[in-house]
Design a protein around this motif. Structure first.
Motif, PDB file in Angstrom:
ATOM      1  N   LYS A  69      -2.911 -24.115 -34.138  1.00 42.33           N
ATOM      2  CA  LYS A  69      -4.246 -23.979 -33.554  1.00 42.33           C
ATOM      3  C   LYS A  69      -4.942 -22.753 -34.142  1.00 42.33           C
ATOM      4  O   LYS A  69      -6.124 -22.802 -34.486  1.00 42.33           O
ATOM      5  CB  LYS A  69      -4.119 -23.850 -32.034  1.00 42.33           C
ATOM      6  CG  LYS A  69      -5.422 -23.654 -31.317  1.00 42.33           C
ATOM      7  CD  LYS A  69      -5.195 -23.565 -29.812  1.00 42.33           C
ATOM      8  CE  LYS A  69      -6.469 -23.276 -29.074  1.00 42.33           C
ATOM      9  NZ  LYS A  69      -6.259 -23.196 -27.621  1.00 42.33           N
ATOM     10  N   LYS A  70      -4.206 -21.673 -34.283  1.00 44.69           N
ATOM     11  CA  LYS A  70      -4.772 -20.446 -34.844  1.00 44.69           C
ATOM     12  C   LYS A  70      -5.239 -20.663 -36.284  1.00 44.69           C
ATOM     13  O   LYS A  70      -6.293 -20.174 -36.693  1.00 44.69           O
ATOM     14  CB  LYS A  70      -3.743 -19.318 -34.774  1.00 44.69           C
ATOM     15  CG  LYS A  70      -4.287 -17.971 -35.155  1.00 44.69           C
ATOM     16  CD  LYS A  70      -3.273 -16.893 -34.858  1.00 44.69           C
ATOM     17  CE  LYS A  70      -3.951 -15.967 -33.876  1.00 44.69           C
ATOM     18  NZ  LYS A  70      -3.082 -15.076 -33.200  1.00 44.69           N
ATOM     19  N   ASP A  71      -4.473 -21.414 -37.074  1.00 47.89           N
ATOM     20  CA  ASP A  71      -4.857 -21.725 -38.451  1.00 47.89           C
ATOM     21  C   ASP A  71      -6.150 -22.540 -38.486  1.00 47.89           C
ATOM     22  O   ASP A  71      -7.023 -22.314 -39.320  1.00 47.89           O
ATOM     23  CB  ASP A  71      -3.762 -22.515 -39.174  1.00 47.89           C
ATOM     24  CG  ASP A  71      -2.590 -21.643 -39.596  1.00 47.89           C
ATOM     25  OD1 ASP A  71      -2.755 -20.416 -39.700  1.00 47.89           O
ATOM     26  OD2 ASP A  71      -1.513 -22.214 -39.837  1.00 47.89           O
ATOM     27  N   ARG A  72      -6.265 -23.523 -37.580  1.00 53.12           N
ATOM     28  CA  ARG A  72      -7.469 -24.355 -37.548  1.00 53.12           C
ATOM     29  C   ARG A  72      -8.694 -23.522 -37.171  1.00 53.12           C
ATOM     30  O   ARG A  72      -9.764 -23.677 -37.755  1.00 53.12           O
ATOM     31  CB  ARG A  72      -7.277 -25.527 -36.590  1.00 53.12           C
ATOM     32  CG  ARG A  72      -6.273 -26.547 -37.125  1.00 53.12           C
ATOM     33  CD  ARG A  72      -6.200 -27.795 -36.271  1.00 53.12           C
ATOM     34  NE  ARG A  72      -5.710 -27.552 -34.923  1.00 53.12           N
ATOM     35  CZ  ARG A  72      -4.441 -27.561 -34.574  1.00 53.12           C
ATOM     36  NH1 ARG A  72      -3.500 -27.790 -35.469  1.00 53.12           N
ATOM     37  NH2 ARG A  72      -4.085 -27.340 -33.317  1.00 53.12           N
ATOM     38  N   GLN A  73      -8.530 -22.621 -36.209  1.00 50.46           N
ATOM     39  CA  GLN A  73      -9.639 -21.752 -35.821  1.00 50.46           C
ATOM     40  C   GLN A  73     -10.026 -20.828 -36.969  1.00 50.46           C
ATOM     41  O   GLN A  73     -11.213 -20.639 -37.249  1.00 50.46           O
ATOM     42  CB  GLN A  73      -9.260 -20.927 -34.589  1.00 50.46           C
ATOM     43  CG  GLN A  73      -9.171 -21.749 -33.330  1.00 50.46           C
ATOM     44  CD  GLN A  73      -8.620 -20.949 -32.161  1.00 50.46           C
ATOM     45  OE1 GLN A  73      -7.769 -20.085 -32.325  1.00 50.46           O
ATOM     46  NE2 GLN A  73      -9.101 -21.268 -30.970  1.00 50.46           N
ATOM     47  N   LEU A  74      -9.034 -20.262 -37.622  1.00 50.61           N
ATOM     48  CA  LEU A  74      -9.295 -19.388 -38.764  1.00 50.61           C
ATOM     49  C   LEU A  74     -10.021 -20.154 -39.857  1.00 50.61           C
ATOM     50  O   LEU A  74     -11.002 -19.669 -40.420  1.00 50.61           O
ATOM     51  CB  LEU A  74      -7.983 -18.816 -39.312  1.00 50.61           C
ATOM     52  CG  LEU A  74      -8.101 -18.079 -40.661  1.00 50.61           C
ATOM     53  CD1 LEU A  74      -8.931 -16.818 -40.497  1.00 50.61           C
ATOM     54  CD2 LEU A  74      -6.727 -17.759 -41.206  1.00 50.61           C
ATOM     55  N   GLY A  75      -9.566 -21.365 -40.148  1.00 48.01           N
ATOM     56  CA  GLY A  75     -10.196 -22.172 -41.183  1.00 48.01           C
ATOM     57  C   GLY A  75     -11.652 -22.451 -40.885  1.00 48.01           C
ATOM     58  O   GLY A  75     -12.517 -22.325 -41.750  1.00 48.01           O
ATOM     59  N   CYS A  76     -11.931 -22.805 -39.666  1.00 51.69           N
ATOM     60  CA  CYS A  76     -13.304 -23.099 -39.267  1.00 51.69           C
ATOM     61  C   CYS A  76     -14.176 -21.857 -39.403  1.00 51.69           C
ATOM     62  O   CYS A  76     -15.259 -21.909 -39.979  1.00 51.69           O
ATOM     63  CB  CYS A  76     -13.316 -23.613 -37.835  1.00 51.69           C
ATOM     64  SG  CYS A  76     -14.952 -24.085 -37.269  1.00 51.69           S
TER      65      CYS A  76
END
Length: 120
Positions: A69-76
């Protein structure tokens, strides 16, 4: 501004952006990595034409790297911040790229993006 000068300025913006982004603790993927992966998409995002294969590969790599989830937020957030720094970015073209590359994104990118979890 000639096309060459524009790309020179865009590249400088990307490189400066990379240097100013603070590291994110506990994320498997860094914003610097994502920026490098999606940089080939800048030309199409601004000028149109043909989406380079390197752009599609960069998006696929970015999506594959999104494990948490943290990776997806960072990516966005990373993509949102990068797009905001590119002069002349056309968000309609940005939104066309996933489809052209054969990828499915659940939302559209907008100038003001709230970075929902489902982006990647």
């Amino acid at each position: 501004m000639t096309t060459f000068k524009f790309f020179k300025v865009a590249l400088i913006v990307v490189l400066v952006s990379i240097s100013l982004i603070p590291p994110h603790v506990n994320a498997e993927v860094t914003c610097e990595q994502i920026t490098l992966w999606v940089t080939p998409c800048i030309g199409y995002s601004v000028l149109g034409g043909v989406v380079p294969a390197a752009c599609c590969e960069g998006l696929k790599t970015t999506i594959a790297a999104k494990k948490t989830k943290k990776d997806r937020q960072l990516g966005c957030n990373c993509v949102k911040d990068l797009a905001a720094k590119i002069p002349g970015v056309n968000y309609d073209r940005v939104n066309e790229i996933p489809g052209i590359c054969g990828l499915l994104f659940l939302i559209r990118s907008l100038p003001i993006l709230t970075a929902p979890i489902s982006l990647f």
